[in-house]
Design a protein around this motif. Structure first.
Motif, PDB file in Angstrom:
ATOM      1  N   GLY A 398       0.782  -1.217   0.000  1.00  0.00           N
ATOM      2  CA  GLY A 398       0.000   0.000   0.000  1.00  0.00           C
ATOM      3  C   GLY A 398       0.818   1.273   0.000  1.00  0.00           C
ATOM      4  N   ASN A 399       0.300   2.281   0.733  1.00  0.00           N
ATOM      5  CA  ASN A 399       0.885   3.617   0.700  1.00  0.00           C
ATOM      6  C   ASN A 399       2.266   3.700   1.337  1.00  0.00           C
ATOM      7  OD1 ASN A 399      -1.513   4.447  -0.468  1.00  0.00           O
ATOM      8  ND2 ASN A 399      -2.409   5.151   1.478  1.00  0.00           N
ATOM      9  N   LEU A 400       2.620   2.721   2.177  1.00  0.00           N
ATOM     10  CA  LEU A 400       3.900   2.760   2.894  1.00  0.00           C
ATOM     11  C   LEU A 400       4.950   1.837   2.289  1.00  0.00           C
ATOM     12  CD1 LEU A 400       2.552   2.717   6.577  1.00  0.00           C
ATOM     13  CD2 LEU A 400       3.326   4.706   5.249  1.00  0.00           C
ATOM     14  N   ALA A 401       4.631   1.212   1.175  1.00  0.00           N
ATOM     15  CA  ALA A 401       5.516   0.184   0.614  1.00  0.00           C
ATOM     16  C   ALA A 401       6.875   0.723   0.192  1.00  0.00           C
ATOM     17  CB  ALA A 401       4.839  -0.488  -0.579  1.00  0.00           C
ATOM     18  N   ASP A 402       6.965   2.021  -0.071  1.00  0.00           N
ATOM     19  CA  ASP A 402       8.231   2.597  -0.528  1.00  0.00           C
ATOM     20  C   ASP A 402       9.221   2.841   0.612  1.00  0.00           C
ATOM     21  OD1 ASP A 402       7.003   2.578  -2.927  1.00  0.00           O
ATOM     22  OD2 ASP A 402       6.891   4.750  -3.189  1.00  0.00           O
TER      23      ASP A 402
END
Length: 706
Positions: A398-402
């Protein structure tokens, strides 16, 4: 020591373990399925501990081949948990080159030939079986050893000049080079300086002056134009070398006798213990055989290749007013350690007589040695071995995968104790159960719990990538973690925090120390929330620095948390064994770290780095009792009760006494008082200043073993 080049079986080929670039996010896939859900994590942790502390790993030295066996095991465990292990090519291994000092090349490249009136000097061969072959040419590591303090590569052919101690000391009106021409010659000199252990010596005699240092001697020879240096050991240093080796040999002989006695008293059905003791006996016998050759080398006075240090500081003597001004531009020259037997073959009179003559009136006795020609060559290279970090990855979602969270622990220890041991006279396996099999096993268990949480049906929609790293080389200066920070698999700019576990296996008094609590603005509140269920007595240390792998990340600008249960008397000793671990404590510490890890991996807010104080004290566990209970009052620390027949009562302390000082240290908090106790050992006297009513009283409390 040769570079380690090992095959890898299930972990792939070393040739593929080379990428060090930071990859782009989402380059890896999620674990195939809920691989860790069926694992009994407590049982697996115990198995991990038993393997990591087993005799076969010989203490997990980062420069021994057994470190690869340990790495292969950790890599397999990462894979069994469900982590992605195709991290560097098709392997979880990141190879680190570890320097182990200089090494000699072949005998053909490291040679010494000396002739007297055209005839080669030979040395009696103690191993010869017939008189006809009783002598042989000068031999590497028997008659001479090239030293790394000189040039790494070079040859020389010249006449020989004796220059006493090789000292120029105008402040003492002493100059071994006065009256002799050494330009382009090989110079032979004694180690140390005149009048060793003689308090009347102008060179002090009690402590070595700078003139006794190897680099001073070699730099002075270079400054005088010498082509090479032959160093002869002094009798006192030889005696000390022999004594040290014999002391270690005697300790191993004693250990061998005790191990044989244990073997004789084992019951017949103790098969595993019998095999273990037999293996220990074989290792000790091999070490004793090697020590015999070490004693012989010490008796000859030979230094090891790195025994005089590395290349000298050019121009070191300029500040002393003895250099001619161009030594800084001269290239280094070959330097050899030679045996006293060989040196005596070359001298017109015995070395002892010349040494005595110099010491009789502190006057040099230098002279060219007629008819002697020296030909020599040296070839010394830096020696490194390869050692692996082991990396497993749980990809983000999701939004924190990076973004990345690193969780780590070092899995190396001090091996057989040759490097870093606090039992220096014993060459014995240091299994390192607490340091740091405990942290490695906890790392694997935390990895299993996080993998279960993030791979199950209720996994969070958004979480950061979690990178689990077992570091090598921590015991040699955080080498593995420093290398990872310099060659990150994922960008450090997107690495939000690092959690480190080092020595978490000896929980005592429910006290868990956490360093780095001030390295991010929200860490204290995070720990407080995570501790609501585990209910440790947390000792929070704000600093993000310290002697473990978290420091490498903190110095790179990444917030850190370091979990630790304290130093103890088995630290870096062979007695740090599995049976002393607090497994229930490790269960609870795992729960705590897993909760902290989950919050850091899923919280939308990234921790904000905060700079902290770099001065850090590593906490010791409490080993003494004083026999009181303490209360924190607004006025300070008060004894709320005194245990009957305890050290405090026997010394005259009473309930209600207020602690003012321990020694010269003022005490206002219970933690300050406990820190003073941690610094003491059983039998020590604790000097207390107590306020009782309006009076201040002094006591010396003899502390007892806890």
């Amino acid at each position: 020591m040769a570079v380690l080049v090992l095959g890898w079986g299930v972990l792939g080929c070393l040739a593929a373990i080379r990428p060090t670039h930071a990859v782009e996010p989402n380059e890896m896939s999620l674990p195939s399925a809920d691989a860790s859900l069926g694992i009994d994590l407590r049982a697996a942790m115990i198995d991990d501990l038993k393997f990591l502390t087993s005799e076969k790993l010989k203490g997990r030295s980062s420069i021994d081949s057994t470190i690869f066996e340990a790495a292969e095991y950790v890599g397999r465990r990462f894979r069994s948990i469900g982590l992605e292990t195709n991290v560097f090519g098709d392997s979880p291994l990141q190879i680190v080159d570890i320097s182990v000092g200089p090494k000699l090349a072949s005998e053909e490249q490291n040679f010494l030939t000396i002739t007297i009136a055209g005839k080669p000097v030979v040395i009696a061969d103690s191993n010869a079986t017939d008189d006809a072959s009783g002598t042989e040419s000068l031999a590497l590591e028997r008659d001479f050893v090239p030293l790394a303090i000189g040039t790494n590569s070079g040859t020389s052919q010249a006449g020989l000049v004796w220059v006493g101690y090789g000292i120029r000391a105008p402040e003492h009106r002493y100059d071994d080079y006065a009256g002799v021409d050494v330009q382009g010659k090989v110079v032979m000199m004694l180690r140390k300086e005149p009048g060793a252990n003689d308090p009347t010596s102008p060179f002090d005699g009690v402590d070595n002056s700078r003139h006794a240092f190897f680099d001073t001697k070699v730099s002075t020879a270079i400054d005088q134009g010498a082509a090479a240096v032959l160093i002869v050991n002094d009798p006192a240093s030889i005696e000390r070398m022999v004594r040290d080796v014999q002391k270690r040999r005697d300790a191993e002989r004693d250990r061998l006798a005790k191990t044989r006695q244990r073997l004789r008293t084992l019951p017949e059905d103790a098969v595993n213990s019998r095999e273990k003791l037999q293996s220990q006996i074989a290792r000790i016998e091999n070490m004793l055989a090697d020590m015999s050759s070490q004693v012989e080398a010490a008796e000859r006075g030979l230094l090891g290749v790195g025994g005089a240090g590395l290349s000298p500081r050019r121009g070191a003597e300029k500040t002393a007013g003895v250099a001619t001004g161009d030594s800084a531009t001269r290239p280094p020259i070959p330097v050899l350690s030679i045996s006293r037997e060989l040196a005596n073959r070359l001298m017109p009179k015995p070395l002892e007589a010349i040494e005595a003559a110099i010491d009789s009136n502190w006057q040099p006795r230098s002279f060219p040695i007629a008819n002697v020609k020296v030909q020599l060559g040296v070839e010394i290279s830096p020696s490194t071995v390869q050692s692996p970090n082991v990396v497993g990855v749980l990809p983000g979602r999701g939004n924190l995968a990076d973004e990345t969270l690193v969780i780590g622990a070092h899995f190396d220890h001090v091996g057989m104790g040759e490097f870093g041991s606090l039992a220096p006279d014993t060459i014995e396996i240091h299994n390192g159960a607490d340091d740091n099999a405990s942290g490695t096993a906890t790392l694997l268990r935390v990895a299993g719990e996080i993998a279960q949480l993030f791979s199950g049906p209720n996994r969070p929609a958004h979480h950061r990538r979690v990178v689990f790293i077992a570091f090598t080389g921590e015991e040699r200066g955080l080498l593995g973690s420093k290398y990872y920070v310099q060659h990150p698999r994922f960008p450090l700019s997107s690495t939000v925090a690092m959690i480190n576990m080092d020595m978490v296996g000896r929980l005592n008094d429910n006290e868990l120390t956490v360093y780095g609590t001030g390295s991010a603005s929200n860490f204290q509140s995070l720990l407080k929330q995570s501790n609501e269920l585990t209910r440790f007595r947390l000792v929070e240390v704000p600093s993000g620095y310290g002697p473990s792998d978290h420091a490498s990340f903190y110095e790179a600008g990444i917030p850190v948390l370091f979990f630790f249960t304290g130093l103890h008397s088995d630290y870096h000793r062979p007695s740090d064994d599995f049976d002393k671990l607090n497994l229930d404590g490790m269960d609870r510490i795992t729960d705590m770290i897993s909760q902290v890890s989950e919050r850091l991996a899923t919280s939308p807010e990234r921790p904000v780095y905060v700079k902290t104080d770099s001065s850090v004290k590593i906490r010791r566990q409490l080993t003494v009792v004083i026999g009181v209970t303490l209360s924190q009052k607004p006025s300070g620390v008060v004894l709320s009760s005194v245990v009957a027949s305890g050290p405090a009562q026997e010394s005259g302390l009473l309930a209600g006494d207020q602690v003012v000082k321990v020694g010269k240290t003022s005490i206002t908090t219970i933690e300050q008082f406990m820190d003073q106790l941690r610094q003491r050992s059983p039998g020590d006297l604790l000097p207390l200043l107590i306020r009782r009513g309006d009076a201040e009283l002094r006591f010396d409390i003899k502390l007892r073993r806890r």
